[in-house]
Every structure is written in C-alpha cells, then in structure tokens.
Design a protein around this motif. Structure first.
Motif, PDB file in Angstrom:
ATOM      1  N   MET A 220      45.430  46.591  52.150  1.00 42.24           N
ATOM      2  CA  MET A 220      45.365  45.843  50.895  1.00 42.24           C
ATOM      3  C   MET A 220      44.101  44.989  50.827  1.00 42.24           C
ATOM      4  SD  MET A 220      47.961  46.467  48.925  1.00 42.24           S
ATOM      5  CE  MET A 220      47.968  45.034  47.856  1.00 42.24           C
ATOM      6  N   GLU A 221      43.467  44.732  51.988  1.00 40.29           N
ATOM      7  CA  GLU A 221      42.264  43.890  51.996  1.00 40.29           C
ATOM      8  C   GLU A 221      41.121  44.479  51.182  1.00 40.29           C
ATOM      9  OE1 GLU A 221      38.874  42.116  55.031  1.00 40.29           O
ATOM     10  OE2 GLU A 221      40.586  43.225  55.831  1.00 40.29           O
ATOM     11  N   PRO A 222      40.668  45.717  51.467  1.00 37.47           N
ATOM     12  CA  PRO A 222      39.576  46.245  50.650  1.00 37.47           C
ATOM     13  C   PRO A 222      39.973  46.429  49.188  1.00 37.47           C
ATOM     14  CG  PRO A 222      40.445  47.955  52.085  1.00 37.47           C
ATOM     15  CD  PRO A 222      41.041  46.656  52.540  1.00 37.47           C
ATOM     16  N   LEU A 223      41.239  46.746  48.944  1.00 37.86           N
ATOM     17  CA  LEU A 223      41.685  46.897  47.558  1.00 37.86           C
ATOM     18  C   LEU A 223      41.579  45.563  46.823  1.00 37.86           C
ATOM     19  CD1 LEU A 223      42.894  48.721  45.388  1.00 37.86           C
ATOM     20  CD2 LEU A 223      45.173  48.116  46.256  1.00 37.86           C
ATOM     21  N   ALA A 224      42.004  44.476  47.487  1.00 34.76           N
ATOM     22  CA  ALA A 224      41.909  43.151  46.862  1.00 34.76           C
ATOM     23  C   ALA A 224      40.452  42.764  46.636  1.00 34.76           C
ATOM     24  CB  ALA A 224      42.597  42.108  47.753  1.00 34.76           C
ATOM     25  N   ALA A 225      39.577  43.107  47.585  1.00 40.81           N
ATOM     26  CA  ALA A 225      38.155  42.781  47.447  1.00 40.81           C
ATOM     27  C   ALA A 225      37.543  43.516  46.257  1.00 40.81           C
ATOM     28  CB  ALA A 225      37.406  43.135  48.733  1.00 40.81           C
ATOM     29  N   VAL A 226      37.879  44.789  46.112  1.00 44.04           N
ATOM     30  CA  VAL A 226      37.332  45.578  45.005  1.00 44.04           C
ATOM     31  C   VAL A 226      37.829  45.045  43.665  1.00 44.04           C
ATOM     32  CG1 VAL A 226      37.351  47.843  43.899  1.00 44.04           C
ATOM     33  CG2 VAL A 226      36.977  47.670  46.361  1.00 44.04           C
ATOM     34  N   LEU A 227      39.139  44.830  43.546  1.00 45.94           N
ATOM     35  CA  LEU A 227      39.708  44.391  42.264  1.00 45.94           C
ATOM     36  C   LEU A 227      39.181  43.024  41.838  1.00 45.94           C
ATOM     37  CD1 LEU A 227      43.434  45.555  42.662  1.00 45.94           C
ATOM     38  CD2 LEU A 227      41.602  46.643  41.352  1.00 45.94           C
ATOM     39  N   THR A 228      39.100  42.086  42.771  1.00 41.24           N
ATOM     40  CA  THR A 228      38.603  40.760  42.408  1.00 41.24           C
ATOM     41  C   THR A 228      37.107  40.785  42.097  1.00 41.24           C
ATOM     42  OG1 THR A 228      38.379  40.250  44.776  1.00 41.24           O
ATOM     43  CG2 THR A 228      40.352  39.448  43.644  1.00 41.24           C
ATOM     44  N   THR A 229      36.365  41.648  42.784  1.00 36.50           N
ATOM     45  CA  THR A 229      34.930  41.763  42.502  1.00 36.50           C
ATOM     46  C   THR A 229      34.691  42.325  41.107  1.00 36.50           C
ATOM     47  OG1 THR A 229      34.368  42.073  44.834  1.00 36.50           O
ATOM     48  CG2 THR A 229      32.772  42.872  43.216  1.00 36.50           C
ATOM     49  N   VAL A 230      35.468  43.322  40.742  1.00 34.36           N
ATOM     50  CA  VAL A 230      35.276  43.983  39.448  1.00 34.36           C
ATOM     51  C   VAL A 230      35.807  43.138  38.295  1.00 34.36           C
ATOM     52  CG1 VAL A 230      35.888  45.986  38.042  1.00 34.36           C
ATOM     53  CG2 VAL A 230      35.265  46.286  40.448  1.00 34.36           C
ATOM     54  N   PHE A 231      37.016  42.607  38.441  1.00 34.91           N
ATOM     55  CA  PHE A 231      37.668  41.957  37.306  1.00 34.91           C
ATOM     56  C   PHE A 231      37.436  40.445  37.242  1.00 34.91           C
ATOM     57  CE2 PHE A 231      40.225  45.826  38.016  1.00 34.91           C
ATOM     58  CZ  PHE A 231      40.057  46.414  36.771  1.00 34.91           C
ATOM     59  N   TRP A 232      37.113  39.803  38.366  1.00 36.49           N
ATOM     60  CA  TRP A 232      36.862  38.367  38.345  1.00 36.49           C
ATOM     61  C   TRP A 232      35.362  38.060  38.272  1.00 36.49           C
ATOM     62  CZ3 TRP A 232      36.270  34.582  42.813  1.00 36.49           C
ATOM     63  CH2 TRP A 232      36.272  33.261  42.338  1.00 36.49           C
ATOM     64  N   LEU A 233      34.587  38.707  39.161  1.00 39.71           N
ATOM     65  CA  LEU A 233      33.142  38.483  39.145  1.00 39.71           C
ATOM     66  C   LEU A 233      32.411  39.386  38.164  1.00 39.71           C
ATOM     67  CD1 LEU A 233      32.320  37.963  42.935  1.00 39.71           C
ATOM     68  CD2 LEU A 233      32.943  36.267  41.198  1.00 39.71           C
ATOM     69  N   LYS A 234      33.142  40.316  37.561  1.00 40.16           N
ATOM     70  CA  LYS A 234      32.567  41.213  36.554  1.00 40.16           C
ATOM     71  C   LYS A 234      31.432  42.074  37.105  1.00 40.16           C
ATOM     72  CE  LYS A 234      35.264  39.188  33.573  1.00 40.16           C
ATOM     73  NZ  LYS A 234      36.507  39.842  33.100  1.00 40.16           N
ATOM     74  N   GLU A 235      31.541  42.462  38.374  1.00 40.56           N
ATOM     75  CA  GLU A 235      30.553  43.367  38.961  1.00 40.56           C
ATOM     76  C   GLU A 235      30.834  44.786  38.459  1.00 40.56           C
ATOM     77  OE1 GLU A 235      28.013  42.956  41.068  1.00 40.56           O
ATOM     78  OE2 GLU A 235      28.208  40.853  41.667  1.00 40.56           O
ATOM     79  N   PRO A 236      29.806  45.487  37.952  1.00 37.19           N
ATOM     80  CA  PRO A 236      30.043  46.848  37.441  1.00 37.19           C
ATOM     81  C   PRO A 236      30.299  47.844  38.568  1.00 37.19           C
ATOM     82  CG  PRO A 236      27.707  46.329  37.399  1.00 37.19           C
ATOM     83  CD  PRO A 236      28.406  45.063  37.806  1.00 37.19           C
TER      84      PRO A 236
END
Length: 314
Positions: free
Chosen positions: A256-272
């Motif tokens: 769940m760690e990499p999944l959480a990192a990806v989701l928060t990066t995309v949806f919170w930091l708005k990284e494309p």
C-alpha cells in the motif's frame, strides 16, 4: 481480534510511509526545507522515540548492550551509516529532485537487486518467479521513467539516479540487518541506526540550523507528520503487525506504500502522470505482490524489502 488489529496496523503504517514522502516533497517545494536538515531531524527524533518505546518494554537492557561488544558496535555503526543513512538520504534526495511516487517505486526495485546479488554469490537459483519479478521491474521502470517515449525522460535524470541508489541502499539495508535482528529487538536495531545516521549527518547540517521565520503553522504540521507518522509511527505499526500476522501477509499489505505515494502525488500535489506511467505503476506493484505471495516458498528465496522491518519513505 488480534488478526484484525494486525491488518489495521500494517495498512495504516504503509499508508503513512507513502504519504510521508509526498508531504516531504511539499516541504521541499513550498518551504525550501533542506534535504540534509530534514533527514537529520527525522532520524534523530524518530530514533530517540523508538528507543524510548523500547525503554518501557520488558527487555530495556538491550538498548545499551549493543555497545558492550566491540564487533557488535562496529556492525551497528556500519548499519547506521551505510544502511539507514544511505536509504533515508537517497530516498529524500530523489523526492526533492523528482516526486514521491517515482522515488518510492524506484526504491521498490530493491528485491530485484537482492535477487541479482544472491545469484552472483551463488546463494540462490534463478526461478520462474525471479524471471517474472525482473521482467515486471524492468518494464515498470521503463514505462514509469519514459512514459513510453525513449526520446525523453518523464522525470529528471538526477531523481532517477538518486532513486536507483535508494534501491541499492535498501537492498544493502535489508541484507545487513538480518544478523542484527537475530540478536536484538527491531526497535533497538533501527532506533540506534537512526540515531547513528542522524548524528553523522548532523555534522554537515545541524538540526538547529534552520530559519524558523520562513515556516508557518502548516509547515510545522507537515514536519510533525513526516517525523512522527511518516517515520516513527509507520515503523512501529509495521513491527507490531508482525505479532499477529505472517511476514508474507505484512509484506503483501505493505505494498500500500507505493500506491499511497502515487495517489497523493497525483491528486494532492497535482503531479501529471501519463497512461504509460500508470502502466509502469501497475507493473511494479504487481512485482511486489508476486514477491509477497511467493515469499518463503523455498529456504533459498531472497528476502523481500518488507520481510524485515524497514523505514522508507518511503
């Protein structure tokens, strides 16, 4: 009830690890927090807190027993400097130059590096699982870093270099920790490793050297989360989960760690993130699941990165 508690702990800890890396990226970008200062501070505070937890447990004598034997003390120093400090610094540097999602996923190439090392040392044989693991890791890394185009990289080359170094450091950390964890509690091993690493880096960037006037309440809340939840609590929860879950289950749920990192990066930091990068994410997460499911199938199988209690950032 104990099993439900273990599942809750490992999932919560893994999510904290993943989110902690994204929050650190926020600190780097918006508050210009120096990576050296953040690594020093989080290692020292989390390390002291982990040893404090051990102090209130039954076998508190282990905290100081590690320094009574010269050879053991030497191994702890090597583990703290080459293992813990290298893992923490390279991971944070990769986040600073790129983003938490790429840094976390590159760090999760460590199992492949462990397989290669054991093969070169002739300590294991190349199995069908190894073949699929290496294939998924390489394919996932290609899609993640190029977004399907060989003409240009989707993330800075510096971030890739630090991320790969983080995977190498994590592989060393995992292998070197095994004999230490057979002698001492995990809290003692990792607590002292954090303090050693933080103390060494403190000579380069002391934790008290920071311009507090540039930080607001939000920045302090981010720092508290990274140090307490993204480091100390995440590690503690993972350790506690092993009391009621099999290591294979904890390792599987730890993905769940990499999944959480990806989701928060995309949806919170708005990284494309492009379509091929999402495909790369699926490949690497698939690799982690494959390793977790097949872990312990033979006595010669290499350890996975979550087989022993680890702190990444992740």
């Amino acid at each position: 009830m104990n099993r439900r508690k273990g599942i809750f702990l490992v999932i919560t800890g893994a999510i904290f690890w993943g989110i902690g890396g994204t929050v650190a990226k926020k600190l780097f970008d918006e508050y210009q927090i120096d990576v050296n200062w953040l690594v020093t501070t989080r290692l020292l505070i989390a390390g002291f807190l982990l040893l404090a937890i051990q102090f209130f447990r039954a076998d508190r004598s282990q905290i100081f027993d590690v320094w009574k034997n010269r050879q053991t003390a030497f191994h702890f120093i090597i583990f703290g400097l080459v293992g813990m400090l290298s893992v923490q610094y390279t991971y944070m540097a990769s986040i600073e130059h790129g983003n938490a999602a790429v840094a976390t996923l590159l760090q999760y190439l460590a199992p492949v590096m462990i397989i290669v090392y054991l093969l070169l040392r002739k300590l294991t044989v190349f199995t069908r699982t190894d073949m699929w693991t290496v294939t998924l890791a390489l394919l996932g890394s290609f899609f993640l870093l190029t977004n399907g185009s060989v003409s240009q990289l989707s993330v800075p080359a510096t971030a890739i270099v630090w991320g790969v170094l983080s995977g190498i450091a994590l592989a060393f950390y995992t292998l070197y920790a095994v004999p230490l964890l057979k002698q001492y509690d995990s809290l003692v091993v990792v607590g002292w490793a954090m303090i050693i690493g933080g103390f060494a880096l403190g000579f380069i960037h002391p934790p008290w050297q920071i311009d507090i006037e540039t930080l607001d309440l939000e920045a302090y809340l981010y720092l508290i989360f990274v140090i307490l939840f993204g480091t100390m609590v995440a590690f503690w929860f993972y350790i506690e989960s092993l009391q009621s879950l099999q290591p294979k289950e904890s390792s599987l749920l730890g993905s769940m760690e990499p999944l959480a990192a990806v989701l928060t990066t995309v949806f919170w930091l708005k990284e494309p993130f492009g379509i091929f990068q999402w495909l790369g994410v699926l490949c690497i997460i698939g690799m982690i699941f494959l390793l977790a499911i097949n872990k312990g199938s033979t006595s010669q199988d290499p350890p996975t990165i979550n087989e022993k209690p680890l702190i990444t950032e992740s």
